[in-house]
Write an enzyme that holds these catalytic residues in place. Structure first.
Site, PDB file in Angstrom:
ATOM      1  N   PRO A   1       0.786  -1.232   0.000  1.00  0.00           N
ATOM      2  CA  PRO A   1       0.000   0.000   0.000  1.00  0.00           C
ATOM      3  C   PRO A   1       0.822   1.288   0.000  1.00  0.00           C
ATOM      4  O   PRO A   1       1.867   1.368   0.637  1.00  0.00           O
ATOM      5  CB  PRO A   1      -0.829  -0.105   1.287  1.00  0.00           C
ATOM      6  N   ASN A   2       0.313   2.240  -0.750  1.00  0.00           N
ATOM      7  CA  ASN A   2       0.853   3.601  -0.828  1.00  0.00           C
ATOM      8  C   ASN A   2       2.149   3.725  -1.620  1.00  0.00           C
ATOM      9  O   ASN A   2       2.647   4.839  -1.814  1.00  0.00           O
ATOM     10  CB  ASN A   2       1.037   4.216   0.581  1.00  0.00           C
TER      11      ASN A   2
ATOM     12  N   ARG B   1       4.072  11.113  -1.782  1.00  0.00           N
ATOM     13  CA  ARG B   1       4.031  10.889  -0.336  1.00  0.00           C
ATOM     14  C   ARG B   1       5.389  11.194   0.314  1.00  0.00           C
ATOM     15  O   ARG B   1       6.443  10.859  -0.245  1.00  0.00           O
ATOM     16  CB  ARG B   1       3.622   9.437  -0.021  1.00  0.00           C
TER      17      ARG B   1
ATOM     18  N   TYR C   1      10.813   9.167   1.220  1.00  0.00           N
ATOM     19  CA  TYR C   1      10.791   8.237   0.078  1.00  0.00           C
ATOM     20  C   TYR C   1      11.313   8.843  -1.223  1.00  0.00           C
ATOM     21  O   TYR C   1      11.405   8.133  -2.228  1.00  0.00           O
ATOM     22  CB  TYR C   1       9.366   7.704  -0.115  1.00  0.00           C
TER      23      TYR C   1
ATOM     24  N   ASN D   1       8.079  -5.643  -1.210  1.00  0.00           N
ATOM     25  CA  ASN D   1       8.033  -4.542  -0.259  1.00  0.00           C
ATOM     26  C   ASN D   1       6.575  -4.456   0.195  1.00  0.00           C
ATOM     27  O   ASN D   1       5.747  -3.851  -0.480  1.00  0.00           O
ATOM     28  CB  ASN D   1       8.478  -3.229  -0.910  1.00  0.00           C
TER      29      ASN D   1
ATOM     30  N   ALA E   1       3.310  -0.903   4.631  1.00  0.00           N
ATOM     31  CA  ALA E   1       2.797  -0.923   6.014  1.00  0.00           C
ATOM     32  C   ALA E   1       2.402  -2.328   6.466  1.00  0.00           C
ATOM     33  O   ALA E   1       2.478  -2.643   7.665  1.00  0.00           O
ATOM     34  CB  ALA E   1       1.611   0.025   6.131  1.00  0.00           C
TER      35      ALA E   1
ATOM     36  N   GLU F   1      13.034  -9.282   0.949  1.00  0.00           N
ATOM     37  CA  GLU F   1      12.246  -8.148   1.437  1.00  0.00           C
ATOM     38  C   GLU F   1      13.028  -6.863   1.182  1.00  0.00           C
ATOM     39  O   GLU F   1      14.225  -6.802   1.484  1.00  0.00           O
ATOM     40  CB  GLU F   1      12.046  -8.339   2.948  1.00  0.00           C
TER      41      GLU F   1
ATOM     42  N   HIS G   1      12.888  -2.513   1.587  1.00  0.00           N
ATOM     43  CA  HIS G   1      12.259  -1.261   2.043  1.00  0.00           C
ATOM     44  C   HIS G   1      13.094  -0.092   1.550  1.00  0.00           C
ATOM     45  O   HIS G   1      14.326  -0.115   1.685  1.00  0.00           O
ATOM     46  CB  HIS G   1      12.152  -1.217   3.569  1.00  0.00           C
TER      47      HIS G   1
ATOM     48  N   ARG H   1      13.556   3.953  12.292  1.00  0.00           N
ATOM     49  CA  ARG H   1      12.299   4.704  12.338  1.00  0.00           C
ATOM     50  C   ARG H   1      11.480   4.334  13.590  1.00  0.00           C
ATOM     51  O   ARG H   1      12.053   3.868  14.564  1.00  0.00           O
ATOM     52  CB  ARG H   1      11.538   4.479  11.023  1.00  0.00           C
TER      53      ARG H   1
HETATM   54  C1  DQA Z   1       8.327   1.043   3.540  1.00  0.00           C
HETATM   55  C2  DQA Z   1       8.467   1.192   5.057  1.00  0.00           C
HETATM   56  C3  DQA Z   1       7.149   0.932   5.747  1.00  0.00           C
HETATM   57  O1  DQA Z   1       7.296   1.039   7.139  1.00  0.00           O
HETATM   58  C4  DQA Z   1       6.098   1.915   5.284  1.00  0.00           C
HETATM   59  O2  DQA Z   1       4.852   1.626   5.882  1.00  0.00           O
HETATM   60  C5  DQA Z   1       5.996   1.995   3.809  1.00  0.00           C
HETATM   61  C6  DQA Z   1       7.203   1.924   2.993  1.00  0.00           C
HETATM   62  C7  DQA Z   1       9.614   1.419   2.786  1.00  0.00           C
HETATM   63  O3  DQA Z   1       9.736   1.035   1.620  1.00  0.00           O
HETATM   64  O4  DQA Z   1      10.490   2.087   3.348  1.00  0.00           O
HETATM   65  O5  DQA Z   1       4.912   2.235   3.265  1.00  0.00           O
HETATM   66  O6  DQA Z   1       8.044  -0.305   3.253  1.00  0.00           O
END
Ligand code: DQA
Length: 144
Positions: free
Chosen positions: A9-10, A17, A22, A74, A77, A98, A100, A107
């Site tokens: 998501p997002n 965002r 990011y 990835n 959240a 994985e 990120h 964080r």
């Molecule tokens: C994320 C880190 C997560 O904690 C966050 O909720 C994201 C992006 C990252 O790519 O740094 O949406 O996965």
């Protein structure tokens, strides 16, 4: 080699965002970067993004039935909440990495647990788009 890249998501909101975390590059830029790299390395890639947990689970399950050799994920959240994604990765037993974009280890406390990571061979954090390329490299070397 067939690889599936899954984004949660997002991540479709990249470039809009929280740019201080990011960056300013868009999701389209990320897809182009992955596609270009995979073309060069002769990796067949599908890139999938969803804001819905069940859709991510469905996609992981579908990898089992479509001869996928590796997964880059990835979960965004859902990393920190989803036992369903962890279980799906465990179910299909496809080598997974994985990724990120940000360094989740530096964080908030609630980002310190990664359920999906428990089913992944490797975790890459804080390297932005390069993290995806590193993950693809790892899966390719592992496959050879
Ligand atoms: C994320 C880190 C997560 O904690 C966050 O909720 C994201 C992006 C990252 O790519 O740094 O949406 O996965």
């Amino acid at each position: 080699m067939n690889v599936l890249v899954i984004n949660g998501p997002n991540l479709n909101m990249l470039g809009i965002r929280e740019k201080h975390i990011y960056g300013t590059q868009t999701y389209e830029n990320l897809k182009d970067r992955i596609t270009d790299y995979c073309e060069k390395e002769q990796i067949t890639v599908e890139i999938f993004q969803s804001n819905h947990e069940g859709a991510l689970v469905d996609k992981i399950q579908s990898a089992y039935f479509s001869q996928i050799d590796g997964i880059v994920i990835n979960p965004a959240a859902y990393t920190h909440t989803s036992v369903a994604i962890l279980d799906a990765l465990k179910a299909v037993q496809i080598p997974a990495v994985e990724v990120h974009l940000s360094d989740i280890s530096s964080r908030e406390d609630f980002r310190q647990i990664s359920y999906a990571g428990m089913a992944c061979e490797k975790t890459i954090v804080g390297k932005g788009f390069d993290g995806y390329i590193e993950a693809l490299k790892y899966l390719k070397n592992r496959h050879q």
